[in-house]
Scaffold this active site. Structure first.
Site, PDB file in Angstrom:
ATOM      1  N   SER A   1      48.951 -30.022  10.748  1.00 18.70           N
ATOM      2  CA  SER A   1      49.427 -31.397  10.547  1.00 18.70           C
ATOM      3  C   SER A   1      48.263 -32.376  10.536  1.00 18.70           C
ATOM      4  O   SER A   1      48.213 -33.282   9.700  1.00 18.70           O
ATOM      5  CB  SER A   1      50.442 -31.775  11.629  1.00 18.70           C
ATOM      6  OG  SER A   1      49.872 -31.689  12.919  1.00 18.70           O
TER       7      SER A   1
ATOM      8  N   ASP B   1      43.005 -33.298  17.696  1.00 21.95           N
ATOM      9  CA  ASP B   1      43.134 -32.589  16.426  1.00 21.95           C
ATOM     10  C   ASP B   1      42.593 -33.421  15.269  1.00 21.95           C
ATOM     11  O   ASP B   1      41.864 -32.930  14.411  1.00 21.95           O
ATOM     12  CB  ASP B   1      44.596 -32.238  16.161  1.00 21.95           C
ATOM     13  CG  ASP B   1      45.135 -31.253  17.182  1.00 21.95           C
ATOM     14  OD1 ASP B   1      44.354 -30.738  17.996  1.00 21.95           O
ATOM     15  OD2 ASP B   1      46.361 -31.017  17.168  1.00 21.95           O
TER      16      ASP B   1
END
Length: 349
Positions: free
Chosen positions: A116, A160
């Protein structure tokens, strides 16, 4: 395989990419203001794009084309991640009209390798190029996180997106998530970072991720601190007075922060064995204190250690997904064969 021109009838204007990541140490510390130590992967999410009104996107993985107007809310599908990126830019005053995009991703979607974040960073890079937006890589990461938290609805930390946007191949990224300062640390020569998918998929928004985050917030309230980052191993006696399971949640975060700092020092001193020991201790803490491991991940980590890894642990949010192991390059094929014998479902990435 289709092409952008076959899908949309025109050529793309820009081509960009962003990598997935694997986290070597520092799990579930980023949303607690702590330290993390990820490294980008060679797997990339590629986007070819052109200007458009609204969203028109083809995802090669699903062989599916979707469209959405700018004012529409999230719909619980893969397009939310791209729509969230357009939404967040408009929230910050960038009047982007939309995006026509072809998405090709090499990053496994359910392995805990930040598919993602790679998609978000690649989308924002495409929009930055298409509309000449004055955004640096750190701003790209912050916008990507905001899109995932506020539009998609996953309360992720910043690790991330920073690893995907700011990280560099061949280096691990020491990131202080409190002030976003970074330091690149070379990965040890002669060793391979092995990422192994357990073949147990996970869904981040449906897992216990948000529950763990709430438990950390409850622990902070009881301890009278804004974030668990304010605590150190010297505070463990206070932490142990918390009710179950808050005591274990806080203990994991505090000790994991210290493991990151100790791990950076170990690598900079060339002590790979010590780094491996810290990876093993991290997995034990994630299993016992944070309780995000599952039997399959434990079995896979044990197989990796049994067959020569100097360190191994689950990586990502847990509840399935992947492990990361540090293995001598010269022993990698033997290691891989042994792990596959012990855990036939293992998928080496």
């Amino acid at each position: 395989m289709s092409t952008f021109k076959e899908i949309f009838g025109t050529e793309p204007t820009v081509r960009v990419s962003a990598p997935g990541r694997v986290n070597l140490l520092g799990e579930h510390t980023d949303y607690n203001g702590g330290f993390v130590f990820p490294t980008p992967l060679s797997y990339q999410t590629y986007i070819e794009a052109a200007p458009a009104e609204g969203l028109e996107v083809y995802a090669e993985t699903f062989r599916e084309r979707k469209s959405r107007g700018l004012g529409e809310p999230k719909q619980g599908d893969w397009l939310d991640y791209l729509a969230g990126c357009v939404w967040v830019l408009r929230q910050h005053g960038h009047a982007v009209p939309g995006l026509r995009a072809y998405v090709h991703s090499e990053v496994p979607m359910t392995g805990g390798l930040s598919s993602s974040a790679a998609l978000e960073v690649a989308t924002l890079r495409a929009l930055r190029e298409l509309y000449q937006l004055p955004l640096d890589d750190v701003q790209i990461a912050l916008l990507a996180q905001q899109a995932e938290v506020e539009y998609v609805g996953v309360r992720c930390g910043i690790m991330d997106q920073m690893a995907s946007s700011v990280g560099r191949p061949g280096y691990a990224l020491l990131l202080d998530t409190r002030d976003l300062t970074t330091r690149l640390v070379p990965l040890p020569q002669g060793y391979r970072v092995a990422v192994v998918d357990s073949s147990v998929p996970r869904r981040l928004a449906e897992s216990g991720y948000n529950t763990r985050r709430s438990e950390c917030e409850q622990a902070c309230a009881l301890l009278g601190v804004q974030s668990l980052r304010e605590l150190s191993p010297a505070d463990l006696p206070r932490i142990h007075t918390l009710p179950e399971p808050l005591n274990r949640r806080a203990r994991h975060v505090v000790t994991e922060n210290q493991r990151v700092l100790d791990g950076v020092q170990a690598l900079e001193q060339g002590n790979v064995r010590r780094f491996g020991e810290l990876m093993v201790a991290s997995h034990a803490s994630l299993r016992d204190d944070y309780q995000v491991s599952i039997p399959e991940l434990d079995q896979l980590v044990e197989a990796e250690l049994r067959h020569g890894a100097v360190g191994a642990r689950l990586t990502g949010a847990g509840f399935g997904g992947s492990t990361v192991a540090l293995v001598e390059e010269a022993r990698y094929e033997e290691f891989k064969k042994g792990v596959m014998q012990d855990y036939p479902r293992a998928r080496f990435l």
